[in-house]
Design a protein around this motif. Structure first.
Motif, PDB file in Angstrom:
ATOM      1  N   GLY A  15      66.416 -14.074   8.514  1.00 20.04           N
ATOM      2  CA  GLY A  15      66.522 -15.077   9.559  1.00 20.04           C
ATOM      3  C   GLY A  15      65.713 -14.757  10.800  1.00 20.04           C
ATOM      4  N   GLY A  16      65.229 -13.539  10.870  1.00 20.81           N
ATOM      5  CA  GLY A  16      64.451 -13.124  12.029  1.00 20.81           C
ATOM      6  C   GLY A  16      62.988 -13.522  11.944  1.00 20.81           C
ATOM      7  N   SER A  17      62.226 -13.046  12.920  1.00 26.14           N
ATOM      8  CA  SER A  17      60.806 -13.407  13.017  1.00 26.14           C
ATOM      9  C   SER A  17      59.955 -12.163  13.243  1.00 26.14           C
ATOM     10  CB  SER A  17      60.583 -14.371  14.186  1.00 26.14           C
ATOM     11  OG  SER A  17      61.285 -15.574  14.015  1.00 26.14           O
ATOM     12  N   LEU A  18      58.721 -12.261  12.793  1.00 24.88           N
ATOM     13  CA  LEU A  18      57.706 -11.264  13.069  1.00 24.88           C
ATOM     14  C   LEU A  18      56.380 -11.977  13.268  1.00 24.88           C
ATOM     15  CD1 LEU A  18      58.269  -8.340  10.500  1.00 24.88           C
ATOM     16  CD2 LEU A  18      58.512  -8.207  12.987  1.00 24.88           C
ATOM     17  N   ARG A  19      55.515 -11.355  14.033  1.00 26.69           N
ATOM     18  CA  ARG A  19      54.171 -11.892  14.208  1.00 26.69           C
ATOM     19  C   ARG A  19      53.162 -10.823  13.815  1.00 26.69           C
ATOM     20  NH1 ARG A  19      50.427 -13.079  19.440  1.00 26.69           N
ATOM     21  NH2 ARG A  19      49.395 -14.996  18.714  1.00 26.69           N
ATOM     22  N   LEU A  20      52.419 -11.105  12.766  1.00 24.15           N
ATOM     23  CA  LEU A  20      51.373 -10.195  12.329  1.00 24.15           C
ATOM     24  C   LEU A  20      50.069 -10.535  13.027  1.00 24.15           C
ATOM     25  CD1 LEU A  20      52.026 -10.041   8.474  1.00 24.15           C
ATOM     26  CD2 LEU A  20      53.075  -8.701  10.308  1.00 24.15           C
ATOM     27  N   SER A  21      49.321  -9.496  13.339  1.00 29.21           N
ATOM     28  CA  SER A  21      48.000  -9.674  13.937  1.00 29.21           C
ATOM     29  C   SER A  21      46.962  -8.991  13.066  1.00 29.21           C
ATOM     30  CB  SER A  21      47.950  -9.080  15.344  1.00 29.21           C
ATOM     31  OG  SER A  21      48.863  -9.709  16.206  1.00 29.21           O
ATOM     32  N   CYS A  22      45.761  -9.525  13.097  1.00 29.31           N
ATOM     33  CA  CYS A  22      44.650  -8.923  12.372  1.00 29.31           C
ATOM     34  C   CYS A  22      43.461  -8.908  13.317  1.00 29.31           C
ATOM     35  CB  CYS A  22      44.335  -9.725  11.124  1.00 29.31           C
ATOM     36  SG  CYS A  22      42.875  -9.154  10.223  1.00 29.31           S
ATOM     37  N   ALA A  23      43.008  -7.715  13.649  1.00 32.35           N
ATOM     38  CA  ALA A  23      41.836  -7.556  14.513  1.00 32.35           C
ATOM     39  C   ALA A  23      40.605  -7.363  13.650  1.00 32.35           C
ATOM     40  CB  ALA A  23      42.030  -6.362  15.435  1.00 32.35           C
ATOM     41  N   ALA A  24      39.580  -8.138  13.923  1.00 35.50           N
ATOM     42  CA  ALA A  24      38.363  -8.091  13.114  1.00 35.50           C
ATOM     43  C   ALA A  24      37.178  -7.612  13.932  1.00 35.50           C
ATOM     44  CB  ALA A  24      38.067  -9.471  12.550  1.00 35.50           C
ATOM     45  N   SER A  25      36.343  -6.844  13.288  1.00 35.25           N
ATOM     46  CA  SER A  25      35.080  -6.444  13.912  1.00 35.25           C
ATOM     47  C   SER A  25      33.954  -7.227  13.262  1.00 35.25           C
ATOM     48  CB  SER A  25      34.831  -4.954  13.730  1.00 35.25           C
ATOM     49  OG  SER A  25      34.680  -4.660  12.350  1.00 35.25           O
ATOM     50  N   GLY A  26      32.870  -7.390  13.961  1.00 30.88           N
ATOM     51  CA  GLY A  26      31.753  -8.113  13.389  1.00 30.88           C
ATOM     52  C   GLY A  26      31.426  -9.335  14.222  1.00 30.88           C
ATOM     53  N   ARG A  27      30.150  -9.545  14.438  1.00 32.98           N
ATOM     54  CA  ARG A  27      29.727 -10.633  15.320  1.00 32.98           C
ATOM     55  C   ARG A  27      29.875 -11.998  14.689  1.00 32.98           C
ATOM     56  NH1 ARG A  27      23.823  -8.665  16.753  1.00 32.98           N
ATOM     57  NH2 ARG A  27      23.959  -8.105  14.556  1.00 32.98           N
ATOM     58  N   THR A  28      30.028 -12.047  13.373  1.00 35.03           N
ATOM     59  CA  THR A  28      30.100 -13.346  12.710  1.00 35.03           C
ATOM     60  C   THR A  28      31.520 -13.723  12.330  1.00 35.03           C
ATOM     61  OG1 THR A  28      29.678 -12.294  10.572  1.00 35.03           O
ATOM     62  CG2 THR A  28      27.773 -13.111  11.823  1.00 35.03           C
ATOM     63  N   SER A  71      47.143 -18.775  12.644  1.00 38.35           N
ATOM     64  CA  SER A  71      46.292 -19.225  13.743  1.00 38.35           C
ATOM     65  C   SER A  71      45.199 -18.188  13.969  1.00 38.35           C
ATOM     66  CB  SER A  71      47.108 -19.431  15.020  1.00 38.35           C
ATOM     67  OG  SER A  71      47.708 -18.207  15.428  1.00 38.35           O
ATOM     68  N   ARG A  72      44.199 -18.552  14.739  1.00 39.91           N
ATOM     69  CA  ARG A  72      43.112 -17.617  15.020  1.00 39.91           C
ATOM     70  C   ARG A  72      42.601 -17.828  16.437  1.00 39.91           C
ATOM     71  NH1 ARG A  72      38.627 -18.539  10.717  1.00 39.91           N
ATOM     72  NH2 ARG A  72      37.494 -16.968  11.935  1.00 39.91           N
ATOM     73  N   ASP A  73      42.022 -16.781  16.973  1.00 42.62           N
ATOM     74  CA  ASP A  73      41.396 -16.822  18.287  1.00 42.62           C
ATOM     75  C   ASP A  73      40.013 -16.205  18.116  1.00 42.62           C
ATOM     76  OD1 ASP A  73      40.487 -16.469  20.892  1.00 42.62           O
ATOM     77  OD2 ASP A  73      42.456 -15.921  21.663  1.00 42.62           O
ATOM     78  N   ASN A  74      39.005 -17.033  17.977  1.00 40.11           N
ATOM     79  CA  ASN A  74      37.663 -16.527  17.707  1.00 40.11           C
ATOM     80  C   ASN A  74      37.098 -15.744  18.885  1.00 40.11           C
ATOM     81  OD1 ASN A  74      37.637 -17.543  15.111  1.00 40.11           O
ATOM     82  ND2 ASN A  74      36.622 -19.452  15.700  1.00 40.11           N
ATOM     83  N   ALA A  75      37.546 -16.054  20.088  1.00 44.59           N
ATOM     84  CA  ALA A  75      37.084 -15.313  21.256  1.00 44.59           C
ATOM     85  C   ALA A  75      37.571 -13.872  21.227  1.00 44.59           C
ATOM     86  CB  ALA A  75      37.546 -16.003  22.527  1.00 44.59           C
ATOM     87  N   LYS A  76      38.717 -13.654  20.583  1.00 41.08           N
ATOM     88  CA  LYS A  76      39.296 -12.314  20.490  1.00 41.08           C
ATOM     89  C   LYS A  76      39.086 -11.677  19.129  1.00 41.08           C
ATOM     90  CE  LYS A  76      42.928 -13.139  23.921  1.00 41.08           C
ATOM     91  NZ  LYS A  76      44.398 -13.132  24.173  1.00 41.08           N
ATOM     92  N   ASN A  77      38.371 -12.365  18.245  1.00 38.59           N
ATOM     93  CA  ASN A  77      38.173 -11.861  16.885  1.00 38.59           C
ATOM     94  C   ASN A  77      39.508 -11.502  16.235  1.00 38.59           C
ATOM     95  OD1 ASN A  77      35.447 -12.174  17.185  1.00 38.59           O
ATOM     96  ND2 ASN A  77      34.911 -10.089  16.622  1.00 38.59           N
ATOM     97  N   ALA A  78      40.449 -12.425  16.296  1.00 39.67           N
ATOM     98  CA  ALA A  78      41.785 -12.135  15.796  1.00 39.67           C
ATOM     99  C   ALA A  78      42.362 -13.313  15.029  1.00 39.67           C
ATOM    100  CB  ALA A  78      42.704 -11.766  16.948  1.00 39.67           C
ATOM    101  N   VAL A  79      43.191 -12.996  14.075  1.00 45.13           N
ATOM    102  CA  VAL A  79      43.949 -13.998  13.342  1.00 45.13           C
ATOM    103  C   VAL A  79      45.407 -13.534  13.311  1.00 45.13           C
ATOM    104  CG1 VAL A  79      43.505 -12.938  11.087  1.00 45.13           C
ATOM    105  CG2 VAL A  79      44.055 -15.369  11.229  1.00 45.13           C
ATOM    106  N   TYR A  80      46.315 -14.488  13.321  1.00 48.68           N
ATOM    107  CA  TYR A  80      47.731 -14.191  13.441  1.00 48.68           C
ATOM    108  C   TYR A  80      48.521 -14.883  12.338  1.00 48.68           C
ATOM    109  CZ  TYR A  80      45.868 -13.241  18.083  1.00 48.68           C
ATOM    110  OH  TYR A  80      45.107 -12.785  19.128  1.00 48.68           O
ATOM    111  N   LEU A  81      49.682 -14.320  12.046  1.00 52.12           N
ATOM    112  CA  LEU A  81      50.618 -14.960  11.131  1.00 52.12           C
ATOM    113  C   LEU A  81      52.001 -14.876  11.764  1.00 52.12           C
ATOM    114  CD1 LEU A  81      50.853 -16.349   8.337  1.00 52.12           C
ATOM    115  CD2 LEU A  81      51.604 -14.130   7.444  1.00 52.12           C
TER     116      LEU A  81
END
Length: 122
Positions: A15-28, A71-81
């Motif tokens: 019943g709880g929640s978690l937020r996963l983050s993924c940090a990406a390297s690379g200019r593209t 979701s994703r934030d291209n300015a931060k090179n990150a994607v979330y779940l």
């Protein structure tokens, strides 16, 4: 080349929640489709969610639809779940992945992270 590092996993009660983050390297990064997959003990890796480069389209496995949000934030090179209403059957190692082309729900992504453990207790 893209390198991916996941974080945010842990132990949570059902019943709880978690937020996963993924940090990406690379200019593209912004040109890649990003996905989340998971693998439970003794089971094959399965698709969880994916998002197109612009964030305009998202895809979900039926088992997580309505509970998880990618979701994703291209300015931060990150994607979330964002994972809400977690169930014990969501317990698995969660992997972030990136692909330049191809079907977002397919398993043949080009780059993979090392995974982060999510454990949901009943």
């Amino acid at each position: 080349q893209v390198q991916l590092v996941e974080s945010g996993g842990g132990l949570v009660q059902a019943g709880g929640s978690l937020r996963l983050s993924c940090a990406a390297s690379g200019r593209t990064f912004s040109s890649y489709v990003m996905g989340w997959f998971r693998q439970a003990p003794g089971k094959e890796r399965e698709f969880v969610a994916a998002i197109t480069w612009s964030g305009g389209s998202t895809y979900y496995a039926d088992s997580v639809k309505g509970r998880f949000t990618i979701s994703r934030d291209n300015a931060k090179n990150a994607v979330y779940l964002q994972m809400n209403s977690l169930k014990p059957e969501d317990t698995a190692v969660y992997y972030c992945a990136a692909r330049a082309r191809g079907r977002p729900t397919g398993g043949d992504y080009d780059y993979w992270g090392q995974g982060t453990q999510v454990t949901v207790s009943s």
